[in-house]
Design a protein around this motif. Structure first.
Motif, mmCIF file in Angstrom:
data_model
loop_
_atom_site.group_PDB
_atom_site.id
_atom_site.type_symbol
_atom_site.label_atom_id
_atom_site.label_comp_id
_atom_site.label_asym_id
_atom_site.label_seq_id
_atom_site.Cartn_x
_atom_site.Cartn_y
_atom_site.Cartn_z
ATOM 1 N N VAL A 180 13.384 -7.435 2.058
ATOM 2 C CA VAL A 180 14.057 -6.145 2.200
ATOM 3 C C VAL A 180 14.736 -6.051 3.562
ATOM 4 C CG1 VAL A 180 13.770 -3.640 2.227
ATOM 5 C CG2 VAL A 180 12.447 -5.029 0.620
ATOM 6 N N ALA A 181 16.061 -6.062 3.532
ATOM 7 C CA ALA A 181 16.843 -5.761 4.733
ATOM 8 C C ALA A 181 17.052 -4.236 4.747
ATOM 9 C CB ALA A 181 18.155 -6.526 4.716
ATOM 10 N N SER A 182 18.227 -3.762 5.083
ATOM 11 C CA SER A 182 18.456 -2.317 5.134
ATOM 12 C C SER A 182 19.923 -2.046 5.376
ATOM 13 C CB SER A 182 17.641 -1.698 6.272
ATOM 14 O OG SER A 182 17.990 -0.341 6.474
ATOM 15 N N MET A 183 20.375 -0.862 4.950
ATOM 16 C CA MET A 183 21.721 -0.451 5.336
ATOM 17 C C MET A 183 21.818 -0.321 6.851
ATOM 18 S SD MET A 183 21.534 2.916 6.411
ATOM 19 C CE MET A 183 20.118 3.997 6.527
ATOM 20 N N ALA A 184 20.673 -0.211 7.531
ATOM 21 C CA ALA A 184 20.670 -0.155 8.997
ATOM 22 C C ALA A 184 21.167 -1.451 9.622
ATOM 23 C CB ALA A 184 19.265 0.155 9.504
ATOM 24 N N SER A 185 21.238 -2.524 8.820
ATOM 25 C CA SER A 185 21.797 -3.779 9.335
ATOM 26 C C SER A 185 23.259 -3.610 9.737
ATOM 27 C CB SER A 185 21.671 -4.887 8.290
ATOM 28 O OG SER A 185 22.400 -4.566 7.118
ATOM 29 N N ALA A 226 19.221 -4.251 0.440
ATOM 30 C CA ALA A 226 19.481 -3.432 1.628
ATOM 31 C C ALA A 226 19.503 -1.969 1.193
ATOM 32 C CB ALA A 226 20.790 -3.833 2.286
ATOM 33 N N PRO A 227 18.337 -1.320 1.188
ATOM 34 C CA PRO A 227 18.286 0.078 0.740
ATOM 35 C C PRO A 227 18.951 1.034 1.719
ATOM 36 C CG PRO A 227 16.114 -0.965 0.695
ATOM 37 C CD PRO A 227 17.022 -1.848 1.493
ATOM 38 N N GLY A 228 19.412 2.160 1.153
ATOM 39 C CA GLY A 228 19.841 3.282 1.980
ATOM 40 C C GLY A 228 18.625 4.124 2.323
ATOM 41 N N VAL A 229 18.816 5.433 2.419
ATOM 42 C CA VAL A 229 17.699 6.323 2.719
ATOM 43 C C VAL A 229 16.803 6.425 1.484
ATOM 44 C CG1 VAL A 229 17.014 8.657 3.356
ATOM 45 C CG2 VAL A 229 19.057 7.636 4.365
ATOM 46 N N ILE A 230 15.534 6.126 1.668
ATOM 47 C CA ILE A 230 14.567 6.167 0.573
ATOM 48 C C ILE A 230 13.620 7.344 0.803
ATOM 49 C CG2 ILE A 230 12.771 4.900 -0.654
ATOM 50 C CD1 ILE A 230 15.623 3.725 -0.890
ATOM 51 N N LEU A 231 13.361 8.089 -0.261
ATOM 52 C CA LEU A 231 12.502 9.264 -0.164
ATOM 53 C C LEU A 231 11.044 8.839 -0.070
ATOM 54 C CD1 LEU A 231 14.326 11.451 -2.823
ATOM 55 C CD2 LEU A 231 14.403 11.733 -0.336
ATOM 56 N N ALA A 263 0.802 -1.228 0.000
ATOM 57 C CA ALA A 263 0.000 0.000 0.000
ATOM 58 C C ALA A 263 0.830 1.271 0.000
ATOM 59 C CB ALA A 263 -0.947 0.000 1.200
ATOM 60 N N SER A 264 2.138 1.162 0.226
ATOM 61 C CA SER A 264 2.951 2.381 0.283
ATOM 62 C C SER A 264 4.419 2.066 0.022
ATOM 63 C CB SER A 264 2.816 3.050 1.661
ATOM 64 O OG SER A 264 3.335 2.199 2.678
ATOM 65 N N GLY A 265 5.206 3.111 -0.192
ATOM 66 C CA GLY A 265 6.655 3.001 -0.274
ATOM 67 C C GLY A 265 7.156 2.043 -1.340
ATOM 68 N N PRO A 274 19.946 10.229 -1.311
ATOM 69 C CA PRO A 274 18.738 9.434 -1.071
ATOM 70 C C PRO A 274 18.021 9.100 -2.377
ATOM 71 C CG PRO A 274 18.884 11.208 0.533
ATOM 72 C CD PRO A 274 19.963 11.458 -0.485
ATOM 73 N N ALA A 275 17.350 7.937 -2.381
ATOM 74 C CA ALA A 275 16.728 7.429 -3.603
ATOM 75 C C ALA A 275 15.211 7.419 -3.508
ATOM 76 C CB ALA A 275 17.223 6.007 -3.881
ATOM 77 N N ALA A 276 14.561 7.543 -4.648
ATOM 78 C CA ALA A 276 13.111 7.361 -4.716
ATOM 79 C C ALA A 276 12.785 5.881 -4.571
ATOM 80 C CB ALA A 276 12.582 7.892 -6.046
ATOM 81 N N ALA A 277 11.558 5.582 -4.164
ATOM 82 C CA ALA A 277 11.147 4.191 -3.925
ATOM 83 C C ALA A 277 11.266 3.326 -5.171
ATOM 84 C CB ALA A 277 9.713 4.161 -3.391
ATOM 85 N N ILE A 278 11.184 3.942 -6.343
ATOM 86 C CA ILE A 278 11.275 3.192 -7.586
ATOM 87 C C ILE A 278 12.634 2.508 -7.741
ATOM 88 C CG2 ILE A 278 12.091 5.137 -8.972
ATOM 89 C CD1 ILE A 278 9.541 2.522 -10.130
#
Length: 262
Positions: free
Chosen positions: A112-117, A187-192, A13-15, A220-224
């Motif tokens: 989806v993991a994350s760079m926060a890992s 593992a995404p970074g900051v996503i807009l 539904a989002s992001g 930072p990257a767009a969700a796409i």
């Protein structure tokens, strides 16, 4: 020519989940969305009932066969529910839908993991995740949340490290690789997203964010951006990636870890 495929996408539904769903549908695929609301299957993946309902409804809506699963649903808030959905919810999605994947000619799965890992984590919470002890993990997450948001953030970072480690352990096994199912993570970074909009709206905010999370390649990257990677990972073209955690983070991983992965 790529054939039409049936996907299950959580967090639809989002992001990143919404962007992935839209990309897949634009290419002519059938997508069964899962989220708390506003999609095909509306359930709470922090609960056993929600997870069971998701599997039952996905089975019914797909006719008992899906070609790919994208377990994207997650939270970043410093609350126990983050532990429930990010780790146990994601695994319940992937394991619960694996029998449907087994009926596909080209099954694929990604999460989806994350760079926060790579951020500081809590050892006790990580041990509970790895042991598969959800009550213990939720109890420890509550203890961290009670210490305030800075400590509570470790619920998020620990859940994402645990999920990445689960993918690494699980992907090469007989149930996944042995059954011809590539399982990987990004593992995404900051996503807009709306959550970060206020922070990047000012020069001061952008500077602070860049100091905390350096992303030298385009910021930072767009969700796409992560959605495009997830779509490829779960396409027929991906035949050999197994247990990879791919950082789509503008270089944060390279800045942070350098050559230490070797």
């Amino acid at each position: 020519m790529t054939t039409q495929r049936t996907y299950v996408v959580t967090g639809a539904a989002s992001g990143i989940g919404k962007a992935s769903k839209e990309l897949l549908e634009a290419a002519g695929n059938t997508v069964i969305g899962v989220d708390l609301r506003d999609t095909d299957i509306n359930v709470d993946l922090t609960t056993a009932d929600g997870r069971a309902t998701m599997v039952a409804q996905a089975t019914e809506l797909s006719g008992g066969r899906v070609d790919a699963v994208l377990a994207i649903a997650g939270l970043s808030a410093p609350i126990p529910a983050t532990a429930g959905v990010n780790y146990f919810g994601a695994i319940a999605t992937l394991e619960g839908l694996r029998p449907l994947l087994a009926k596909s000619d080209a099954p694929r799965a990604a999460t989806v993991a994350s760079m926060a890992s790579l951020h500081p984590h809590d050892d006790a919470l990580l041990e509970a995740f790895i042991a598969g002890d959800e009550p213990k993990a939720i109890a420890r997450a509550q203890e961290l949340a009670d210490l305030g948001p800075e400590v509570g953030y470790m619920i998020y970072s620990t859940s994402k490290q645990a999920l990445a480690r689960w993918v690494r352990r699980t992907a090469p096994t007989a149930e996944w690789a042995g059954a011809g199912i590539p399982l990987n993570a990004i593992a995404p970074g900051v996503i807009l997203t709306p959550m970060t909009a206020e922070l990047v709206a000012t020069e001061e905010g952008r500077k602070q964010l860049n100091e905390q999370v350096p992303m030298p390649l385009n910021g930072p990257a767009a969700a796409i951006v992560p959605a495009e990677l997830l779509v490829w990972l779960t396409s027929e073209q991906n035949s050999h990636l197994c247990g990879q955690v791919i950082f789509v983070d503008g270089g944060y991983d390279a800045v942070t870890r350098g050559e230490s992965t070797w």
